[in-house]
Design an enzyme around this catalytic site. Sequence first.
Site, PDB file in Angstrom:
ATOM      1  N   TYR A 134      57.085 -19.109 -13.734  1.00 31.94           N
ATOM      2  CA  TYR A 134      55.962 -20.113 -13.992  1.00 31.94           C
ATOM      3  C   TYR A 134      56.412 -21.565 -14.358  1.00 31.94           C
ATOM      4  O   TYR A 134      56.592 -22.195 -15.550  1.00 31.94           O
ATOM      5  CB  TYR A 134      55.635 -19.649 -15.492  1.00 31.94           C
ATOM      6  CG  TYR A 134      54.622 -20.079 -16.254  1.00 31.94           C
ATOM      7  CD1 TYR A 134      53.272 -20.713 -15.218  1.00 31.94           C
ATOM      8  CD2 TYR A 134      53.834 -19.339 -17.701  1.00 31.94           C
ATOM      9  CE1 TYR A 134      52.323 -21.316 -15.564  1.00 31.94           C
ATOM     10  CE2 TYR A 134      52.812 -20.454 -17.755  1.00 31.94           C
ATOM     11  CZ  TYR A 134      51.640 -20.918 -17.065  1.00 31.94           C
ATOM     12  OH  TYR A 134      50.308 -21.785 -17.714  1.00 31.94           O
ATOM     13  N   LYS A 162      54.261 -18.714  -9.901  1.00 34.85           N
ATOM     14  CA  LYS A 162      53.483 -19.387 -10.468  1.00 34.85           C
ATOM     15  C   LYS A 162      53.560 -21.060 -10.316  1.00 34.85           C
ATOM     16  O   LYS A 162      53.943 -21.005 -11.399  1.00 34.85           O
ATOM     17  CB  LYS A 162      52.823 -18.884 -11.928  1.00 34.85           C
ATOM     18  CG  LYS A 162      51.184 -19.758 -12.299  1.00 34.85           C
ATOM     19  CD  LYS A 162      50.316 -18.775 -13.276  1.00 34.85           C
ATOM     20  CE  LYS A 162      49.801 -20.014 -14.217  1.00 34.85           C
ATOM     21  NZ  LYS A 162      48.817 -19.609 -14.959  1.00 34.85           N
TER      22      LYS A 162
END
Length: 296
Positions: A134, A162
């Site tokens: 992330y 992400k």
Amino acid sequence: MKFRGTYTVMITPYDSEGCIDVQGLRRFTDWQIAQGIAGLIPLGSTGEFLSLTDDERTLVAQTVIEQAAGRVPVFIGTGAENTYDVIRYSQEAEKLGADGVMIIPPFYSTPTDDELFVHYRRVSDAIGLPIMLYNNPATANVDLKPELVARLSHIDNCCLIKESTMDVTRVRDIIRLCGDRLSVFGGIMGFESFLEGAIGWVAVASNVAPHVMSEIFNLCDGYKDIGKAREMYFRHVPLIQFVGGQGYVSGTKALLKHMGLDVGGPRAPRLPLPEADDARALQIVRDLDLRFEESA
């Protein structure tokens, strides 16, 4: 399991006493799935993971995994400041039946690239689940740049990311450097990321508009109808921007309340929206005809 599509990074509902609203979380999980969401991610930033006790983190993860019951993938946010806590949370997620974990880098110690590599490798060695990296420099204080992501993609379980900056060329460069070792989900820039090759979107706005946010990806997937996807996206940009700033938790919860689902307010130090912002939330709900309606 094939990971693709729009995943909601879920809010955490509280009851009138400020405790986890387990039944509310079950209802919210069912509604998200009924609306066509492709995956769920509790205990991300929007889920206020840093404001929860360890027991509450376990309760949230267990509730969503049980309620989803395999209908959609569930990735658990297992981020923490030290490697050993991340391993502990990730091992617990695996025991609970999660499909994967999403891990933001340690967010205070500003680790070097070498330290980040060892951090993720140690977590990977401790579990058998897919890891979604992330990247959110605004909150983590470190930036997983494409060259570092390419290095991390050689760690066995690090197969997703992400990418949550405003620079969509990151998506292009990660795909170019990683090849088929790692798949990209957009963060803030969902629609734009799809056009660069992202296979999904970890979205905040899908907390309140799961069907539309899913459909934007579905229309882009395979370039089915980019024009219609852009039209839907442009119409919902005010919503996406509203939950994309500092008030992403309080704003999302205010929108849901105006839609008919009271999920409580945010936990301190966050505050409920100021009156003017709350009025704007209500106007967005009205303009987009957003409603929380459960299937019979």
